[in-house]
Enzyme design. Structure first.
Site, PDB file in Angstrom:
ATOM      1  N   ARG A   1       0.858  -1.192   0.000  1.00  0.00           N
ATOM      2  CA  ARG A   1       0.000   0.000   0.000  1.00  0.00           C
ATOM      3  C   ARG A   1       0.896   1.244   0.000  1.00  0.00           C
ATOM      4  NH1 ARG A   1      -5.139  -2.070   2.133  1.00  0.00           N
ATOM      5  NH2 ARG A   1      -6.328  -2.044   0.206  1.00  0.00           N
TER       6      ARG A   1
ATOM      7  N   GLN B   1      -0.454   2.455  -6.088  1.00  0.00           N
ATOM      8  CA  GLN B   1      -1.899   2.684  -5.930  1.00  0.00           C
ATOM      9  C   GLN B   1      -2.703   2.245  -7.149  1.00  0.00           C
ATOM     10  OE1 GLN B   1      -2.654   6.704  -4.738  1.00  0.00           O
ATOM     11  NE2 GLN B   1      -2.539   6.202  -2.569  1.00  0.00           N
TER      12      GLN B   1
ATOM     13  N   ASP C   1      -3.443  -1.493  -7.131  1.00  0.00           N
ATOM     14  CA  ASP C   1      -3.957  -2.024  -5.877  1.00  0.00           C
ATOM     15  C   ASP C   1      -5.372  -2.601  -6.057  1.00  0.00           C
ATOM     16  OD1 ASP C   1      -4.783  -2.472  -3.320  1.00  0.00           O
ATOM     17  OD2 ASP C   1      -4.224  -0.508  -2.546  1.00  0.00           O
TER      18      ASP C   1
ATOM     19  N   SER D   1      -7.883  -2.401  -3.121  1.00  0.00           N
ATOM     20  CA  SER D   1      -8.606  -1.133  -3.024  1.00  0.00           C
ATOM     21  C   SER D   1      -9.689  -1.039  -4.088  1.00  0.00           C
ATOM     22  CB  SER D   1      -7.650   0.053  -3.186  1.00  0.00           C
ATOM     23  OG  SER D   1      -6.841   0.172  -2.057  1.00  0.00           O
TER      24      SER D   1
ATOM     25  N   TYR E   1      -3.171  -0.625   8.787  1.00  0.00           N
ATOM     26  CA  TYR E   1      -4.227  -1.582   9.124  1.00  0.00           C
ATOM     27  C   TYR E   1      -4.537  -1.510  10.614  1.00  0.00           C
ATOM     28  CZ  TYR E   1      -3.515  -3.771   4.574  1.00  0.00           C
ATOM     29  OH  TYR E   1      -3.435  -4.008   3.238  1.00  0.00           O
TER      30      TYR E   1
HETATM   31  P1  NAD Z   1      -9.247  -3.619   5.915  1.00  0.00           P
HETATM   32  O1  NAD Z   1     -10.105  -4.147   4.816  1.00  0.00           O
HETATM   33  O2  NAD Z   1      -8.135  -4.479   6.423  1.00  0.00           O
HETATM   34  O3  NAD Z   1     -10.187  -3.271   7.176  1.00  0.00           O
HETATM   35  C1  NAD Z   1     -11.328  -2.465   7.032  1.00  0.00           C
HETATM   36  C2  NAD Z   1     -11.432  -1.506   8.186  1.00  0.00           C
HETATM   37  O4  NAD Z   1     -11.828  -2.194   9.368  1.00  0.00           O
HETATM   38  C3  NAD Z   1     -10.142  -0.765   8.535  1.00  0.00           C
HETATM   39  O5  NAD Z   1     -10.326   0.623   8.414  1.00  0.00           O
HETATM   40  C4  NAD Z   1      -9.881  -1.175   9.972  1.00  0.00           C
HETATM   41  O6  NAD Z   1      -9.272  -0.146  10.743  1.00  0.00           O
HETATM   42  C5  NAD Z   1     -11.274  -1.497  10.463  1.00  0.00           C
HETATM   43  N1  NAD Z   1     -11.318  -2.313  11.674  1.00  0.00           N
HETATM   44  C6  NAD Z   1     -10.585  -3.401  12.003  1.00  0.00           C
HETATM   45  N2  NAD Z   1     -10.903  -3.838  13.226  1.00  0.00           N
HETATM   46  C7  NAD Z   1     -11.893  -3.021  13.683  1.00  0.00           C
HETATM   47  C8  NAD Z   1     -12.651  -2.984  14.880  1.00  0.00           C
HETATM   48  N3  NAD Z   1     -12.454  -3.860  15.868  1.00  0.00           N
HETATM   49  N4  NAD Z   1     -13.579  -2.016  15.003  1.00  0.00           N
HETATM   50  C9  NAD Z   1     -13.777  -1.112  14.021  1.00  0.00           C
HETATM   51  N5  NAD Z   1     -13.091  -1.089  12.870  1.00  0.00           N
HETATM   52  C10 NAD Z   1     -12.162  -2.048  12.701  1.00  0.00           C
HETATM   53  O7  NAD Z   1      -8.673  -2.201   5.558  1.00  0.00           O
HETATM   54  P2  NAD Z   1      -8.471  -1.510   4.120  1.00  0.00           P
HETATM   55  O8  NAD Z   1      -9.749  -0.967   3.659  1.00  0.00           O
HETATM   56  O9  NAD Z   1      -7.760  -2.469   3.234  1.00  0.00           O
HETATM   57  O10 NAD Z   1      -7.534  -0.285   4.505  1.00  0.00           O
HETATM   58  C11 NAD Z   1      -6.444  -0.451   5.382  1.00  0.00           C
HETATM   59  C12 NAD Z   1      -5.594   0.788   5.395  1.00  0.00           C
HETATM   60  O11 NAD Z   1      -4.824   0.895   4.212  1.00  0.00           O
HETATM   61  C13 NAD Z   1      -6.332   2.110   5.510  1.00  0.00           C
HETATM   62  O12 NAD Z   1      -5.595   2.906   6.399  1.00  0.00           O
HETATM   63  C14 NAD Z   1      -6.265   2.685   4.129  1.00  0.00           C
HETATM   64  O13 NAD Z   1      -6.358   4.085   4.126  1.00  0.00           O
HETATM   65  C15 NAD Z   1      -4.909   2.216   3.725  1.00  0.00           C
HETATM   66  N6  NAD Z   1      -4.716   2.185   2.266  1.00  0.00           N
HETATM   67  C16 NAD Z   1      -3.606   2.780   1.737  1.00  0.00           C
HETATM   68  C17 NAD Z   1      -3.396   2.741   0.368  1.00  0.00           C
HETATM   69  C18 NAD Z   1      -2.190   3.373  -0.246  1.00  0.00           C
HETATM   70  O14 NAD Z   1      -1.560   4.202   0.387  1.00  0.00           O
HETATM   71  N7  NAD Z   1      -1.816   2.986  -1.445  1.00  0.00           N
HETATM   72  C19 NAD Z   1      -4.286   2.088  -0.456  1.00  0.00           C
HETATM   73  C20 NAD Z   1      -5.411   1.487   0.118  1.00  0.00           C
HETATM   74  C21 NAD Z   1      -5.604   1.526   1.497  1.00  0.00           C
END
Ligand code: NAD
Length: 366
Positions: free
Chosen positions: A124, A129, A132, A135, A230
């Site tokens: 990530r 991006q 990805d 995403s 995460y």
């Molecule tokens: P994910 O699918 O692993 O999880 C979904 C969400 O569930 C997350 O926001 C997580 O914090 C939340 N979660 C987990 N346990 C929880 C709990 N007990 N109660 C409430 N919420 C809970 O996450 P994702 O959508 O794949 O994203 C993960 C991170 O990666 C985010 O910070 C996102 O901004 C980041 N991201 C970065 C890039 C990049 O920079 N290229 C791209 C995509 C995502």
């Protein structure tokens, strides 16, 4: 170099790893593209469109005999056995760090000298991006989950003022404000719901607000952010406190979209059966974590169940419900990945050493 695009064989999977638009670009770069007959049909991309883009339609065996095979889902054992020594397969593998000797797919591909690259392992980082797929597909899942909720909810999402009476907007709570959750918030806002959202990572508060939703803030007495953006798994005491503090917020909701996940761990249980029993009959819970155990214990994967008049929706493949766009995004992710993976050779493009780039190095599974 020959690129194979097989038909997906997992039950209910309608996506395809490439589209006619992307195939045209691949052919323009000097690849020969072999499409398994009918591979795109379920996603509304017909063989003729691929042929017009320069692909050859072939049978399953010829498709899997390509140098580079592009899939959406992890190959079955039978499919893995069709891959040629020295070939590379790229798909979502559903891998976890440390998985290896016990995984039949890894055993088979190692024995056959096939390279396996996992799309979910793309780091990530900003540079990656556009590649990805987690995403791009989570975004679609977040959108589609709200559409599903709206279709099952027997009332309006937006406020309504009519000559025949008025209705309040639905109180809709999104649990987990990652990629899917933020898209669910944006979609629900566009449909006029009164949207509230919660995530265990405090940095999501601003993102929730920027989409016009109200953040739910809980003091768990412990940090919820883990590595790489995460969430991390909470202690048992914090989990219990989270369930207890969330209960009143959730019992008031008429629609809940849950998206909370922790990489390679069971999904956290955020909605207890007692909370479901306190919700108004006719309420809807769409549990996007259904494939990972669910954010509610009552969720059944790939089923719709009712408990005390509340409908729990456990579909596990929302991107496949928007197969044409999901395939187009996924195909673009793969095309962008190939940009960094190949170099021109005398007889067409060749694959670079996977170790040479941090992205392909991170994607290696075997
Ligand atoms: P994910 O699918 O692993 O999880 C979904 C969400 O569930 C997350 O926001 C997580 O914090 C939340 N979660 C987990 N346990 C929880 C709990 N007990 N109660 C409430 N919420 C809970 O996450 P994702 O959508 O794949 O994203 C993960 C991170 O990666 C985010 O910070 C996102 O901004 C980041 N991201 C970065 C890039 C990049 O920079 N290229 C791209 C995509 C995502």
């Amino acid at each position: 170099m020959k690129i194979g695009i097989p038909a997906e064989t997992l039950a209910g999977e309608k996506r395809v790893a490439s589209t006619p638009d992307v195939v045209k670009k691949l052919v323009g770069k000097g690849f020969s593209v072999l499409l398994e007959q009918g591979a795109g049909t379920a996603a509304s991309y017909l063989d003729q469109a691929y042929q017009d883009a320069g692909a050859e339609t072939v049978d399953t065996a010829a498709c899997f005999a390509a140098d580079l095979v592009l899939k959406v889902r992890r190959p079955s054992q039978q499919e893995a056995e069709r891959l040629q020594s020295g070939a590379t397969l790229i798909s979502l593998i559903e891998s976890c760090a440390g998985m290896g000797s016990e995984d039949e797919l890894i055993q088979t591909t190692v024995a056959r000298g096939v390279n396996l690259l996992a799309m979910e392992r793309i780091p990530r980082i900003s540079r990656a991006q556009s590649m990805d797929a987690l995403s791009s597909q989570s975004n679609i899942a977040g959108y589609r989950a709200v559409i599903e909720a709206a279709a099952h909810y027997g009332r309006f999402l937006p406020p309504m003022m009519t000559a025949a009476g008025s209705a309040k907007p639905a109180r809709l709570v999104v649990l987990g404000a990652g990629v899917a959750g933020l898209q669910a918030i944006a979609t629900a806002r566009r449909l006029g719901a009164d949207v509230h959202a919660y995530d265990v990572r405090p940095e999501t508060k601003e993102q929730i607000q920027s989409l016009g939703a109200k953040p739910i803030e809980l003091d768990l007495g412990e940090e919820g952010s883990g590595e790489g953006g995460y969430a991390k798994e909470l202690s048992d005491a914090a989990k219990a406190r989270q369930q207890q503090l969330l209960a009143d917020e959730l019992a008031k909701a008429q629609v809940i979209i849950t998206t909370a996940l922790i990489p390679c761990r069971p999904a956290p249980e955020l909605i207890t059966p007692e909370v479901v029993e306190r919700m108004r009959p006719g309420s809807v819970i769409v549990d996007l974590a259904a494939a990972n155990g669910g954010n509610c214990k009552l969720t059944e994967p790939d089923q719709i169940v009712e408990h005390h008049g509340v409908r729990l929706i456990g579909h596990t493949n929302y991107p496949s419900m928007v197969a044409a766009d999901a395939s187009a995004f996924y195909a673009r992710n793969l095309l962008n990945l190939l940009e960094i993976m190949v170099e021109p050779g005398e007889s067409g493009p060749t694959l670079k050493d996977f170790e040479a780039d941090e992205i392909t190095r991170a994607m290696r599974v075997n």
